[in-house]
Scaffold this motif. Sequence first.
Motif, PDB file in Angstrom:
ATOM      1  N   ALA A  72       0.712  -1.347  -0.154  1.00 25.72           N
ATOM      2  CA  ALA A  72      -0.148   0.000   0.136  1.00 25.72           C
ATOM      3  C   ALA A  72       0.990   1.282   0.111  1.00 25.72           C
ATOM      4  O   ALA A  72       0.598   2.237   0.531  1.00 25.72           O
ATOM      5  N   LEU A  73       2.069   1.078  -0.536  1.00 27.02           N
ATOM      6  CA  LEU A  73       2.964   2.352  -0.783  1.00 27.02           C
ATOM      7  C   LEU A  73       2.448   3.153  -2.140  1.00 27.02           C
ATOM      8  O   LEU A  73       2.906   4.146  -2.246  1.00 27.02           O
ATOM      9  N   SER A  74       1.592   2.504  -3.062  1.00 27.15           N
ATOM     10  CA  SER A  74       0.973   3.002  -4.065  1.00 27.15           C
ATOM     11  C   SER A  74      -0.198   2.637  -4.527  1.00 27.15           C
ATOM     12  O   SER A  74      -0.459   1.409  -4.066  1.00 27.15           O
ATOM     13  N   LYS A  75      -1.044   3.174  -5.262  1.00 26.32           N
ATOM     14  CA  LYS A  75      -2.413   2.589  -5.556  1.00 26.32           C
ATOM     15  C   LYS A  75      -2.377   2.112  -7.246  1.00 26.32           C
ATOM     16  O   LYS A  75      -1.679   2.895  -7.681  1.00 26.32           O
ATOM     17  N   PRO A  76      -3.062   1.218  -7.608  1.00 25.55           N
ATOM     18  CA  PRO A  76      -2.926   0.957  -8.913  1.00 25.55           C
ATOM     19  C   PRO A  76      -3.822   1.667  -9.691  1.00 25.55           C
ATOM     20  O   PRO A  76      -4.706   2.639  -9.216  1.00 25.55           O
ATOM     21  N   THR A  77      -3.551   1.972 -11.150  1.00 26.82           N
ATOM     22  CA  THR A  77      -4.520   2.809 -11.849  1.00 26.82           C
ATOM     23  C   THR A  77      -5.501   2.239 -12.058  1.00 26.82           C
ATOM     24  O   THR A  77      -6.784   3.001 -12.012  1.00 26.82           O
ATOM     25  N   SER A  78      -5.724   0.964 -12.106  1.00 32.23           N
ATOM     26  CA  SER A  78      -6.766   0.321 -12.070  1.00 32.23           C
ATOM     27  C   SER A  78      -6.727  -1.145 -11.732  1.00 32.23           C
ATOM     28  O   SER A  78      -5.579  -1.515 -11.605  1.00 32.23           O
ATOM     29  N   GLY A  79      -7.812  -1.846 -11.016  1.00 28.29           N
ATOM     30  CA  GLY A  79      -7.969  -3.141 -10.398  1.00 28.29           C
ATOM     31  C   GLY A  79      -7.733  -2.984  -9.047  1.00 28.29           C
ATOM     32  O   GLY A  79      -7.980  -1.988  -8.539  1.00 28.29           O
ATOM     33  N   GLU A  80      -7.630  -4.239  -8.292  1.00 24.59           N
ATOM     34  CA  GLU A  80      -7.934  -4.217  -7.008  1.00 24.59           C
ATOM     35  C   GLU A  80      -6.729  -5.258  -6.310  1.00 24.59           C
ATOM     36  O   GLU A  80      -6.217  -6.004  -6.851  1.00 24.59           O
ATOM     37  N   VAL A  81      -6.268  -4.566  -5.075  1.00 21.10           N
ATOM     38  CA  VAL A  81      -5.029  -5.400  -4.403  1.00 21.10           C
ATOM     39  C   VAL A  81      -5.990  -5.776  -2.958  1.00 21.10           C
ATOM     40  O   VAL A  81      -6.527  -5.065  -2.270  1.00 21.10           O
ATOM     41  N   ILE A  82      -6.223  -7.124  -2.865  1.00 26.54           N
ATOM     42  CA  ILE A  82      -6.963  -7.329  -1.446  1.00 26.54           C
ATOM     43  C   ILE A  82      -6.089  -8.256  -0.695  1.00 26.54           C
ATOM     44  O   ILE A  82      -5.223  -9.083  -1.227  1.00 26.54           O
ATOM     45  N   VAL A  83      -5.992  -7.855   0.312  1.00 24.86           N
ATOM     46  CA  VAL A  83      -5.134  -8.487   1.531  1.00 24.86           C
ATOM     47  C   VAL A  83      -5.972  -9.042   2.788  1.00 24.86           C
ATOM     48  O   VAL A  83      -6.603  -8.013   3.472  1.00 24.86           O
ATOM     49  N   ASP A  84      -6.210 -10.161   2.977  1.00 26.82           N
ATOM     50  CA  ASP A  84      -6.969 -10.638   4.140  1.00 26.82           C
ATOM     51  C   ASP A  84      -8.140 -10.182   3.910  1.00 26.82           C
ATOM     52  O   ASP A  84      -8.800  -9.532   5.035  1.00 26.82           O
ATOM     53  N   ALA A  85      -8.911 -10.120   2.818  1.00 24.69           N
ATOM     54  CA  ALA A  85     -10.457  -9.545   2.699  1.00 24.69           C
ATOM     55  C   ALA A  85     -10.409  -8.108   2.748  1.00 24.69           C
ATOM     56  O   ALA A  85     -11.543  -7.600   2.626  1.00 24.69           O
ATOM     57  N   LYS A  86      -9.259  -7.128   3.019  1.00 19.15           N
ATOM     58  CA  LYS A  86      -9.053  -5.992   2.910  1.00 19.15           C
ATOM     59  C   LYS A  86      -8.982  -5.518   1.493  1.00 19.15           C
ATOM     60  O   LYS A  86      -7.899  -5.736   0.961  1.00 19.15           O
ATOM     61  N   HIS A  87      -9.569  -4.179   1.050  1.00 22.27           N
ATOM     62  CA  HIS A  87      -9.266  -3.626  -0.143  1.00 22.27           C
ATOM     63  C   HIS A  87      -8.085  -2.640  -0.020  1.00 22.27           C
ATOM     64  O   HIS A  87      -8.626  -1.475   0.293  1.00 22.27           O
ATOM     65  N   ILE A  88      -7.115  -3.095  -0.283  1.00 27.83           N
ATOM     66  CA  ILE A  88      -5.885  -2.296  -0.082  1.00 27.83           C
ATOM     67  C   ILE A  88      -5.688  -1.058  -0.764  1.00 27.83           C
ATOM     68  O   ILE A  88      -5.375   0.203  -0.369  1.00 27.83           O
ATOM     69  N   SER A  89      -6.043  -1.230  -1.981  1.00 29.49           N
ATOM     70  CA  SER A  89      -5.843  -0.304  -3.080  1.00 29.49           C
ATOM     71  C   SER A  89      -6.774   0.729  -2.848  1.00 29.49           C
ATOM     72  O   SER A  89      -6.831   2.044  -3.444  1.00 29.49           O
ATOM     73  N   LYS A  90      -7.925   0.577  -1.889  1.00 32.81           N
ATOM     74  CA  LYS A  90      -8.974   1.733  -1.763  1.00 32.81           C
ATOM     75  C   LYS A  90      -8.892   2.497  -0.295  1.00 32.81           C
ATOM     76  O   LYS A  90      -9.645   3.283  -0.001  1.00 32.81           O
ATOM     77  N   LEU A  91      -7.575   2.069   0.390  1.00 35.69           N
ATOM     78  CA  LEU A  91      -7.605   2.620   1.653  1.00 35.69           C
ATOM     79  C   LEU A  91      -7.031   4.092   1.830  1.00 35.69           C
ATOM     80  O   LEU A  91      -6.038   4.527   0.805  1.00 35.69           O
ATOM     81  N   PRO A  92      -7.654   4.974   2.387  1.00 36.36           N
ATOM     82  CA  PRO A  92      -7.142   6.479   2.475  1.00 36.36           C
ATOM     83  C   PRO A  92      -5.833   6.386   3.007  1.00 36.36           C
ATOM     84  O   PRO A  92      -5.204   5.173   3.798  1.00 36.36           O
ATOM     85  N   ASP A  93      -4.923   7.382   2.939  1.00 37.25           N
ATOM     86  CA  ASP A  93      -3.516   7.247   3.330  1.00 37.25           C
ATOM     87  C   ASP A  93      -3.354   7.098   4.681  1.00 37.25           C
ATOM     88  O   ASP A  93      -2.206   6.230   4.881  1.00 37.25           O
ATOM     89  N   ASN A  94      -4.117   7.325   5.574  1.00 39.92           N
ATOM     90  CA  ASN A  94      -3.786   7.078   7.038  1.00 39.92           C
ATOM     91  C   ASN A  94      -4.188   5.852   7.415  1.00 39.92           C
ATOM     92  O   ASN A  94      -3.110   5.119   8.144  1.00 39.92           O
ATOM     93  N   PHE A  95      -5.096   5.140   6.703  1.00 38.18           N
ATOM     94  CA  PHE A  95      -5.457   3.758   7.022  1.00 38.18           C
ATOM     95  C   PHE A  95      -4.017   2.834   6.352  1.00 38.18           C
ATOM     96  O   PHE A  95      -3.935   1.704   6.689  1.00 38.18           O
ATOM     97  N   ALA A  96      -3.679   3.306   5.137  1.00 32.23           N
ATOM     98  CA  ALA A  96      -2.642   2.697   4.621  1.00 32.23           C
ATOM     99  C   ALA A  96      -1.498   2.522   5.563  1.00 32.23           C
ATOM    100  O   ALA A  96      -0.844   1.421   5.345  1.00 32.23           O
ATOM    101  N   SER A  97      -1.155   3.604   6.123  1.00 29.69           N
ATOM    102  CA  SER A  97       0.016   3.280   6.811  1.00 29.69           C
ATOM    103  C   SER A  97      -0.080   2.361   8.073  1.00 29.69           C
ATOM    104  O   SER A  97       0.934   1.831   8.491  1.00 29.69           O
TER     105      SER A  97
END
Length: 222
Positions: free
Chosen positions: A54-79
């Motif tokens: 979660a250091l960067s976000k995809p231009t399109s598509g999804e990154v899911i880790v343990d059922a969490k949508h990492i690519s949609k996390l706001p920055d504070n949740f990403a850290s």
Amino acid sequence: MIELINITKTYEINKNNVVTALKDINLKVEEGELIVLKGASGSGKSSILSLIAALSKPTSGEVIVDAKHISKLPDNFASEYRRDNIGFIFQKYNLITTLSVKENILLPLVPLNPDADEANEKLQRVMDMFKIEHKEDAFIKNLSGGEQQRVAIARANVNNPKIIIADEPTANLDEKLSLHFIEILRELKALGKTIVVATHDPLFFGLDFVDREIEMHNGVLV
Ligand SMILES: Nc1ncnc2c1ncn2[C@@H]1O[C@H](COP(=O)(O)OP(=O)(O)OP(=O)(O)O)[C@@H](O)[C@H]1O
């Protein structure tokens, strides 16, 4: 546990210059799996690691880790996600040479503001695990290459992360240290960590404890 679905990643350098680093990537990494991502420089390995962390976000598509949508996390949740789940091992270790072994290992805990006993317990656990406790007060600049390596790995594990990400971990190491790193990787795998290593070092190819080697070429998995 880690799933990349239809991932495309582009970097816009300017309006007329857009680099496509990843093209329609689909990848699933199971819990406890160790994956080696290989491929030439510029093939997209680091871009995949950044997305998982979660250091960067995809231009399109999804990154899911343990059922969490990492690519949609706001920055504070990403850290927060990074702190709780990811241990990083970088090619130059990124240790702070003017701090001691102990202080370097404790760095990832600073934002968590743990109490002293809890921090000390975590510190002792990883110093013991990676055999660096005899140097706890030494400054990084006075350590051998192998000792620095153990500090970097202890730091990556101090939060007891489930996922370890290593980007060209042996790029600056001689063969002896590289082989030592590979033995540590074997230990981390035995501890049940999920591990993704990006490398073009042939020492990582054909290892018995690596679950899959995945080759990248120009932003696609081949
Ligand atoms: N921040 C960025 N801005 C513009 N282009 C980038 C950026 N990061 C990566 N790229 C480009 O994206 C492509 C993939 O790069 P990436 O770093 O993922 O490859 P890599 O396989 O990890 O390479 P290396 O082995 O050299 O680290 C390359 O063409 C690179 O130049």
